[in-house]
Design an enzyme around this catalytic site. Sequence first.
Site, short mmCIF file in Angstrom:
data_model
loop_
_atom_site.label_atom_id
_atom_site.label_comp_id
_atom_site.label_asym_id
_atom_site.label_seq_id
_atom_site.Cartn_x
_atom_site.Cartn_y
_atom_site.Cartn_z
N ALA A 1 0.85 -1.19 0.00
CA ALA A 1 0.00 0.00 0.00
C ALA A 1 0.88 1.24 0.00
CB ALA A 1 -0.92 0.00 1.22
N ALA B 1 0.39 5.52 0.73
CA ALA B 1 -0.44 6.68 1.07
C ALA B 1 0.43 7.93 1.01
CB ALA B 1 -1.06 6.50 2.44
N SER B 2 -0.10 9.05 1.47
CA SER B 2 0.62 10.31 1.32
C SER B 2 1.87 10.38 2.18
CB SER B 2 -0.31 11.49 1.67
OG SER B 2 -0.81 11.35 2.98
N ASP C 1 -10.21 3.97 14.11
CA ASP C 1 -10.33 3.86 12.65
C ASP C 1 -10.62 2.41 12.26
OD1 ASP C 1 -10.36 4.86 10.07
OD2 ASP C 1 -8.20 4.69 9.78
#
Length: 540
Positions: free
Chosen positions: A202, A204-205, A362
């Site tokens: 993965a 992400a930023s 989350d």
Amino acid sequence: MAVSAFRGTRLPLFHHSQFPVARTVSGTSKKMIGARNFKGFVLTAQYSQTQDLFTSRLQSQIEKLPKLVEDIVQTSINTGPRGVTRLVQGVQAFVGVGGEWLNDLSKSTSASGGLPSELQLGLLSPLYLRKLFERMGATYIKLGQFIASAPTLFPPEYVKEFQNCFDKAPPVPFEEIRKILQEELGRPIESVYEYVDPTPIASASIAQVHGARLRGSQEDVVIKVLKPGIEDFLVADLNFIYVVSRIFEFLSPEFSRTSLVGIVKDIRESMLEEVDFNKEAQNIESFKRYLETMGLTGQATAPRVYKYCSSRRVLTMERLYGVPLTDLDSIRSLVSSPENSLITALNVWFGSLLACESFHADVHAGNLWLLRDGRIGFLDFGIVGRISPKTWAAMEVFLASIATEEYESMASALIQMGATNRDVDGKAFAKDLEKMFSSIQELDTEIVVATARGTNSDTTAVAANVVMDERQMNALFLDLVRVSESYGLKFPREFALLLKQLLYFDRYTRLLAPNLNMLQDQRISIASNKRTNGYKDSFN
């Protein structure tokens, strides 16, 4: 202007009958003088009060000025040369989005009809501000996500728009990741890992994740690596945002009353924690201690952290194998009762609210799995929440009221939880809540069923998946915030975090246990301030 008002008679707000005529010891003439001059006296007194108030505020601001200058200077020192780099990048992003706005503006003015509101507001509109954030990169993408997840703090138009601020980014070349790993570990990565998959699982930023295997033990792990340059950008960006908020509060007392600096500090603390993998490791260890203390290690787990090959920028964790709680077909292949697995997940999470230092904030399907051994796996502790016993006490009443549809109790709990400086009409608030909560039933979960025939057999696999619309979930938050704010209530951010997790669990319930009421079922033990040791019974 003050002199002409003093001399004239155009001040209808000041009536002689409202004030006593000045008493004198002798003579009508002195009485008349007192009455004739009274109008000027009142206006002069009011002017004097206004002047005193202005002088007082000015003096207060002058006293605050050295502290503001000190903060700006210290923040600038902490930022260093990287601030200049980010300034240049910021100007480029501003020019790019500004050009896009001008282009859209020219198209709109040439067309018939009025100018859309997003064009009237320019770069401060939700649409163009979101585009500017995305161009500015990781920090602002995370800031956008914070806005989207905090309907208790930000206007609804911005919360809705920033739902589109996706945290997706192209992966960094593996050679750069290898360099970071070697710097953080202090030795060649081959001495630690038998191999590292160069293709990320993965990206992400702020970070990307690679699969790997430890040398010696042959254990499968995942490595979470902070992308290069993220820390420099983050510090520069957050310092800039902090300085701007301090200046705004200095220039306008209104911003001080809305706790702008407090909100920015909350954002800064949250984002700095998310990029400090030592902090995430502590969150994981805290959760694992909670499981051990409560005797729940046979029901749930979190990844083991390998400290000898972890740091602030690198987090090496045990690789867990399982399926998301939204994959019904795979869950059925692992356990006989998906409902029992869901109840276990609920009990473990509810128990962590008070018995653990922080709770997982989350629990979307990517972070909550059913593992191959039948346990519940909690993944990714980058976002956690902390709730005070007082807030949770009100939350308990709120949840019980939802289950029983007692809206007056619900209103009372929300009033206790929220901050307000005025009296709230509890009955009117309850009626508005009843109207709003009727919309929850309209948030239908879409269950997608797919069939696939095996290539070498006649068997057919049936897979069910639950599709949850994040925008619908946040629409509920916004409705609740809108109704509450109309009564002057402001909620802590933890309230939104808690409610969002409960809505995730509500969606899992619709798929895995449609007949289960998670707020009333006796098998589910909701955390209580009155007990923190009663969760073991829920698993027996």
